[in-house]
Design an enzyme around this catalytic site. Structure first.
Site, mmCIF file in Angstrom:
data_model
loop_
_atom_site.group_PDB
_atom_site.id
_atom_site.type_symbol
_atom_site.label_atom_id
_atom_site.label_comp_id
_atom_site.label_asym_id
_atom_site.label_seq_id
_atom_site.Cartn_x
_atom_site.Cartn_y
_atom_site.Cartn_z
ATOM 1 N N VAL A 60 0.829 -1.200 0.000
ATOM 2 C CA VAL A 60 0.000 0.000 0.000
ATOM 3 C C VAL A 60 0.865 1.252 0.000
ATOM 4 O O VAL A 60 0.423 2.330 -0.415
ATOM 5 C CB VAL A 60 -0.973 -0.009 1.196
ATOM 6 C CG1 VAL A 60 -0.205 0.105 2.512
ATOM 7 C CG2 VAL A 60 -2.005 1.092 1.082
ATOM 8 N N ASP A 111 6.921 13.357 12.814
ATOM 9 C CA ASP A 111 6.682 13.236 11.367
ATOM 10 C C ASP A 111 5.173 13.181 11.108
ATOM 11 O O ASP A 111 4.682 12.331 10.368
ATOM 12 C CB ASP A 111 7.375 11.979 10.840
ATOM 13 C CG ASP A 111 7.463 11.945 9.319
ATOM 14 O OD1 ASP A 111 7.416 13.021 8.697
ATOM 15 O OD2 ASP A 111 7.584 10.839 8.750
#
Length: 511
Positions: free
Chosen positions: A127, A284
Site C-alpha cells: 500500500v 513526522d
C-alpha cells in the site's frame, strides 16, 4: 587511504547527480556554478524550479540515505534559509516497491514461520513503499486486520557506506573551517545516524507506538494503533490497521458530518500534550501519517521518527513562548542565557533587540496568521551572530510545529490552532511556571541534594581512609601532568596541581 578513495568515488557520483539537477550551488562555493557546467559536460540541467526543489529531486535520485538526509536538513532553516527548508519538507519519501517474494522471505525469517502460518491473508501489493520500508495489508489467523511494515532488503549496508561519507566530510569541514565548528557537524551526523539506525530497527518503532499509546491512555481524541508484538521483529512491524480519512482531506471530513474546528482543536491539544505534558512527540505528523476516524478523533501512524524534550528544556521553552506572547523580549533573552543557548560573553541587551526584531513582524499580525513555528525558525536564523550552538531537539520540534500548523491551515485557515489550545497552555503554565511550581522545584532540588549527601560523605570517608593507609593513588597521566610532562597547556603553572592536591589532603585531615 582506502576510506578516502571510497568516499571520494562516492562524492564524485553525488556531485554529478547534484550537477544534473542544477543543485550544486547549495554548496555555496564560488566555483560551484562552473563545476556544475563541467560535470554536466555542457548539457542543460534536467530540473528547474527553486533551489530547494532542485536539491530535493537530486536527493531522491541519490537514494534512501539522502532522502532521510533531506528530511533532516528540512529542520535546519538556520543553515539553508526558510524557503529551501520548506521545499525539503515537501520531500516525498517514496520509492519503487521491492518484490513481494523478498518481503515474504524477510517476514518468514524474522518471525520464524511462513507467511501463510502468520496470516490468513497477505496482500502482495504494498500500500506504500518508502526509503526504509514498505507496508502490506494482511489479516491474522484470528481475523484481525493489520498493516505489516517490512524493512527494505540491504538498506543497512547501503546506509553504513553513506553515513561514513557524511562523517568523513563533517570531520574535514570542522578541521578546515573553524568558524563552522559551532554547528557541531560531526555531532549532527552522529545524531542523524542514531535516528536512522533506530528507524531501521522496527522494534524501536513498536516501542515508540506503545509509549505514545500509554501517554494518551483514556484520551479517545488521539489514538495509536495497537502493536501485534507476536508478529513484530527487527525487520517486521505489525500494527492494527487504521481506517479513516487523511487529515488534509477537508471536503471528505466535512461530508462525513465531522466538525472541522473540533478536529483542529484535538490536533492542537494532542500536539501540545505530546510536547509539554509528556516530552515525547511524533516528529513526522504530516497528513499522510494522521487520519480522522468516523467519530472525529485523530489516529496517528508511522512512529519511526520521534522527538524528546526534557523537563528543563520544556520549562525554558514555555517561558520563552510566554515572553514572546507578552512582548517581554528582555525575559526571552535572559532565558536563552540561563539555558546556556547563548554564550555568557554575549550582550544580553543586543540579544534582546534581536528578539524584538524577529518577533514584532510576526506577533503584530492577526491572531489566525501568527505562526509560532515561524517565530522559532526566525530565532534559529540569528544563531551565527550570537554564536548559539545548535539545539537538535528544538530544531526537530520547530519542524514538527511547522507541519502541525500546516495541517491546521488546511482544516481552517481562519483559525489559529494554538489559540484553540489556549486553556490547556495557560493551565500548563500555571502548573509549571507559577509560584507554586517554583516552590515545588526548590523543594525537590533540596530533597535530591539531601539524597546525594550520604554518598558524598561515603566518598569523602573512603578518600580519608586511603590517605591514612598510604595516600591517594593517581593515574600515571595525572602524575605526568603534575610534573609538567606531556605538553602542558600554556598558562597552567606546573605547581598548581600540587597545590590543589595539598589543599585536598589538608581538608581530609581536618575532617
Amino acid at each position: 587511504m582506502i576510506r578516502a578513495a571510497r568516499n571520494l568515488s562516492r562524492l564524485w557520483t553525488i556531485a554529478r547527480v547534484l550537477a544534473r539537477h542544477d543543485a550544486l550551488d547549495v554548496v555555496d562555493l564560488p566555483i560551484a556554478t562552473l563545476a556544475a557546467r563541467l560535470l554536466r559536460l555542457g548539457q542543460p540541467p534536467i530540473h528547474d524550479g527553486r533551489p530547494g526543489q532542485r536539491l530535493a529531486a537530486a536527493l531522491t535520485e541519490l537514494g534512501p540515505t539522502f532522502i532521510k538526509l533531506g528530511q533532516a536538513l528540512s529542520t535546519r532553516a538556520d543553515l539553508l534559509g526558510e524557503e529551501m527548508a520548506a521545499d525539503l519538507s515537501d520531500l516525498q519519501d517514496r520509492l519503487a516497491p521491492f518484490p513481494s517474494h523478498e518481503a515474504r522471505a524477510i517476514i518468514a525469517e524474522e518471525l520464524a514461520m511462513p507467511v501463510e502460518e502468520a496470516f490468513s491473508h497477505f496482500d502482495d501489493t504494498p500500500v506504500a513503499a518508502a526509503s526504509i520500508a514498505q507496508v502490506h495489508f494482511a489479516v491474522t489467523k484470528d481475523g484481525h486486520d493489520v498493516a505489516v511494515k517490512v524493512l527494505r532488503p540491504g538498506i543497512d549496508q547501503a546506509f553504513k557506506k553513506d553515513i561514513d561519507l557524511l562523517r568523513w566530510l563533517a570531520e574535514w569541514v570542522e578541521l578546515t573551517q573553524p568558524r563552522l565548528r559551532r554547528l557541531r557537524m560531526v555531532e549532527s551526523v552522529e545524531t542523524f545516524e542514531e535516528s536512522v539506525v533506530l528507524e531501521m530497527d522496527l522494534r524501536f518503532e513498536a516501542a515508540a507506538a506503545a509509549e505514545l499509546s500509554e501517554n494518551f491512555q483514556g484520551d479517545d481524541t488521539f489514538q495509536v494503533p495497537e502493536v501485534d508484538w507476536t508478529r513484530t521483529g527487527k525487520r517486521v512491524l505489525t500494527l492494527e490497521r487504521v481506517y479513516g480519512i487523511p487529515v488534509d482531506e477537508r471536503e471528505q471530513i466535512a461530508a462525513a458530518g465531522i466538525n472541522l474546528d473540533e478536529v483542529l482543536k484535538k490536533a492542537a491539544e494532542s500536539f501540545f500534550n505530546m510536547v509539554f505534558r509528556d516530552g515525547f512527540f511524533h516528529a513526522d505528523m504530516h497528513p499522510g501519517n494522521l487520519f480522522v476516524d468516523r467519530d472525529g478523533n485523530l489516529v496517528a501512524v508511522d512512529f519511526g521518527i520521534m522527538g524528546r524534550v526534557d523537563q528543563r528544556t520544556r520549562r525554558f521553552l514555555g517561558e520563552m513562548l510566554l515572553g514572546f506572547l507578552n512582548g517581554n523580549y528582555r525575559r526571552v533573552a535572559e532565558i536563552h542565557f540561563e539555558a546556556g543557548f547563548v554564550p555568557a560573553d554575549k550582550n544580553v541587551d543586543t540579544f534582546t533587540q534581536a528578539c524584538r526584531s524577529i518577533a514584532e513582524p510576526i506577533m503584530g499580525k492577526p491572531m489566525h496568521e501568527i505562526s509560532i513555528a515561524r517565530l522559532l525558525g526566525q530565532l534559529f536564523q540569528i544563531t551565527e551572530q550570537f554564536a548559539m550552538q545548535t539545539q537538535p531537539q528544538l530544531l526537530m520540534l520547530q519542524k514538527s510545529m511547522l507541519v502541525a500548523e500546516g495541517v491546521g491551515r488546511r482544516l481552517d485557515s481562519s483559525v489559529n490552532m494554538w489559540e484553540m489550545a489556549r486553556p490547556l497552555i495557560e493551565s500548563w503554565m500555571i502548573d509549571n511556571l507559577g509560584p507554586q511550581a517554583r516552590v515545588k522545584e526548590t523543594v525537590v532540588g533540596a530533597v535530591h541534594a539531601l539524597e546525594r549527601l550520604p554518598r558524598m560523605l561515603a566518598e569523602t570517608e573512603k578518600a580519608y581512609t586511603a590517605m591514612l593507609n598510604g595516600g591517594l593513588k593517581l593515574h600515571p597521566d595525572t602524575m605526568s601532568a603534575m610534573r609538567g610532562e606531556g605538553g602542558r597547556r600554556r598558562g597552567a603553572p606546573g605547581w598548581l596541581p600540587w597545590v590543589l592536591a595539598a589543599v585536598l589532603a589538608a581538608l581530609l585531615v581536618l575532617k
